[in-house]
Design a protein around this motif. Structure first.
Motif, short mmCIF file in Angstrom:
data_model
loop_
_atom_site.label_atom_id
_atom_site.label_comp_id
_atom_site.label_asym_id
_atom_site.label_seq_id
_atom_site.Cartn_x
_atom_site.Cartn_y
_atom_site.Cartn_z
N THR A 190 -33.08 31.40 -14.23
CA THR A 190 -33.62 32.29 -15.26
C THR A 190 -32.56 32.53 -16.33
O THR A 190 -31.37 32.25 -16.13
N GLU A 191 -33.01 33.09 -17.44
CA GLU A 191 -32.12 33.52 -18.52
C GLU A 191 -31.04 34.48 -17.96
O GLU A 191 -29.87 34.37 -18.30
N GLU A 192 -31.47 35.37 -17.10
CA GLU A 192 -30.56 36.31 -16.44
C GLU A 192 -29.45 35.60 -15.66
O GLU A 192 -28.31 36.02 -15.67
N ASP A 193 -29.85 34.54 -14.95
CA ASP A 193 -28.87 33.79 -14.17
C ASP A 193 -27.81 33.18 -15.08
O ASP A 193 -26.62 33.20 -14.77
N PHE A 194 -28.27 32.65 -16.21
CA PHE A 194 -27.31 32.05 -17.14
C PHE A 194 -26.39 33.12 -17.76
O PHE A 194 -25.23 32.87 -18.03
N ALA A 195 -26.95 34.30 -17.97
CA ALA A 195 -26.21 35.32 -18.72
C ALA A 195 -25.21 36.11 -17.88
O ALA A 195 -24.28 36.70 -18.42
N ASN A 196 -25.38 36.13 -16.56
CA ASN A 196 -24.55 37.01 -15.73
C ASN A 196 -23.75 36.25 -14.68
O ASN A 196 -24.06 35.12 -14.33
#
Lengths: 420, 420
Positions: A308-314
């Motif tokens: 997910t976008e979250e995985d990439f961002a954190n």
């Protein structure tokens, strides 16, 4: 009448300021005697620290802290010995204070010298690990600064015991124990007060979770050196040696997944994905690394989670990795440009042009070619010990130690020159 | 649908980011061609700037701006020529980008290089003087950065005209005009938005009044270089050459009282007060300097105002001076320690021990022995041109120019090393 917490913290800052001014008149050798005395004292009175640490460990177990956190908190004789030994590395490094870094004769004939001088009073907000308490004081002494320490509640008893011994040691070698200001309140109030002490504290260093660091960034009026959040990428280039890439991936992801220089995202060039996926599978299975993959990765690892976008961002800070297959270096660099926290970024390639382009275009504190991101560390970089790893661009970037805890002062000497 | 101001400013920042990334692939010579083209364009099309400036001057007169402010705003052909010429000084200075400032071979055999790289996108909030618009762009080009400019409302038309010409010039030499982001909203909203653009802007430089700078310090989430507030002191020591002290006082107080390196407080050793007071009287009378004196000064100048805590704490930026008679260097240093803004501090003395002690103990960006505080200036210090004068300790202290608008990047090159 009880003084307010703010007044108490200001009083500690003023005491540290006075002590720091007195320290400025002392030699490097006298400051180093302080570091030596601290090492001796810790070796002599380690049982006091262990006794205090047992209280923290009991409280930690009662609170249900994870084994990893309890391990970071734990102190025994051997660990205390290691803490003492670590700070002694600083004894043999050059004095960061009083270095002339620039000098010239100005147009009108005045002599100009630019010299390094201590910052003054440092502020440090940090979390569980009690060794930071000693490291920070040693680095402050090396750089001629006073320091206010606001550690985490989990380590309160250990920190208090360490500070008491360090103050005892300083007193014995005629250094003012007021150099160390220990804030024994571990509520958010004390952090917030410390962040706002502009004029009393010269630089604030938060060291801990992303949440702590972003609270400091939002609220601090004291100039800050932001540390530590590491959303680090490994790009496996089309021309990579895939065995080397696998070793660097395994080291970066699994050696210590909870640290800031661990890998969080793997970008694989489409041309080598076929060769690299079997190695990824092997490493993931051996260490229980959960794959969060894009569609090309999911095709190979049907049991993986969709990324997910979250995985990439954190940061995962765990046995988990985001995986994306890219069409080339451009796409890798753009992905990194969007999500990187500017900490450590890695390319594995045998292609000199790709290495050159990656190091030129990626904007981070440290860019690696064919080496593990895990080397981003003050010790590995030859600084002896680090205060933190700066992810900001102002003042210092990457691992920083005593030589970065100074500022400069211009001294201009004339014979009555005035400006026309 | 009209975009919000915040969206517009973010769009300018993103455009500057894209343009800055493209600039990174260009050579120093190509960047310098941009500065040259800007100079040529200003010389060619100066009447466009003058026409725009006339609008600002009219508006300023209608608003009742002071003559001093109107003078700072005013542009004519000669002043535009001077602005063009000033930025051309940068052409002949070395490239601040790509310098290797550290290098070593690490324990495990990797090569480590630490190189200077541009910050990325600079943000600048400033007030009336339109020359700052061109200076800031020239310094950004020299240091390889993009820049967002948020100037004062008084100079809006002049700044807009200057930016239009500079963008035209950049386009002509194949540089992306998006490097310069001009924020044409001059309300507090636009400043507040800019202060909060962490992640979009890498460093923020406020240049202007104390009020602006303290608003930035309170509110900015973007790392900031604080500039300019100068509560500067002259200490006339017991062993001073009083004629020299008088000349340095006159220069520091009266040559340009509105600037940050002007003198604001005079500390006179009791032993020389009798010799110095007649000179103070002469200078004060000649220039209309209002004396705010302590009791010893009032005894000599009965018509002077009694000095207040406020007077000691703030800049007059005018023909006024706070005067205090002190018992010695200790009292002078303590007074300065309490009230100084850490800008420029002066001792006049013939006593080498007093000079040494003063320079050692006074904590300021620049400490002068027997020279005027008015020399604290990027031009005087040999930096060609300055972006501002930093009064903080983080990153840079004192006058700073292109060579301070860079950060560093470590490049580590290995053959597959991993951390054990």
């Amino acid at each position: 009448m009880e003084r307010s917490l703010r007044d108490r913290i200001i009083a500690l800052a003023e005491e540290a300021r006075r002590a720091q001014r007195a320290l400025s008149a002392k030699s490097h050798g006298e400051r180093m005697a302080g570091i030596e005395a601290i090492g001796d004292k810790l070796r002599e009175k380690w049982p006091q620290v262990v006794a205090a640490n047992e209280l923290d460990m009991e409280a930690g177990r009662a609170l249900g802290l994870s084994e990893a956190l309890l391990d970071r908190l734990y102190l025994d004789r051997e660990r205390i010995e290691a803490i003492a030994g670590a700070s002694e590395v600083l004894l043999h490094q050059p004095d960061p204070v009083g270095q002339v870094v620039e000098g010239s004769t100005l147009e009108e004939g005045m002599g100009l010298l630019k010299k390094t001088v201590p910052m003054g009073v440092l502020g440090m907000i940090y979390e569980a690990r009690p060794n930071v308490t000693v490291d920070a004081v040693a680095l402050a002494l090396k750089s001629g600064n006073g320091i206010l320490l606001r550690g985490g509640k989990e380590a309160l008893n250990s920190n208090r015991a360490l500070v008491a011994l360090m103050k005892e040691a300083l007193t014995e070698v005629d250094l003012d124990p007021g150099l160390i200001g220990f804030i024994d309140d571990t509520t958010h109030d004390s952090s917030n007060i410390l962040m706002g002490l502009k004029g009393h504290v010269d630089v604030l260093i938060p060291r801990g979770s992303g949440r702590l660091i972003s609270a400091v960034t939002q609220n601090a009026t004291v100039p800050t050196i932001e540390t530590g959040v590491g959303n680090c990428h490994l790009y496996v280039d089309a021309k990579a040696d895939v065995d080397m890439a696998a070793a660097i991936f395994e080291n970066g992801k699994t050696q210590r997944p909870g640290v800031c220089n661990a890998l969080e995202t793997l970008l694989i060039h489409r041309e080598v994905a076929g060769d690299f996926f079997p190695k990824l599978r092997e490493i993931a299975e051996a260490h229980g690394v959960v794959i969060h993959g894009d569609s090309a990765t999911l095709a190979e690892f049907p049991q993986a989670k969709p990324v997910t976008e979250e995985d990439f961002a954190n940061e995962f800070l765990d046995y988990a990795i985001a995986v994306k297959v890219v069409d080339g270096l451009d796409e890798a660099v753009e992905h990194i440009g969007r999500y990187s926290s500017g900490h450590s970024e890695v390319i594995v390639t045998e292609d000199i042009a790709a290495a050159e382009e990656f190091t030129q275009r990626v904007d981070a504190a440290v860019v690696y070619v064919n080496a593990s991101s895990r080397f981003t560390d003050g010790g590995c970089f030859g600084y002896g010990m680090e205060m933190g790893i700066s992810t900001q661009k102002l003042h210092v970037r990457g691992p920083f130690g005593a030589q970065h805890l100074v500022t400069t002062k211009y001294i201009v000497t004339g014979r009555g020159q005035i400006r026309s």
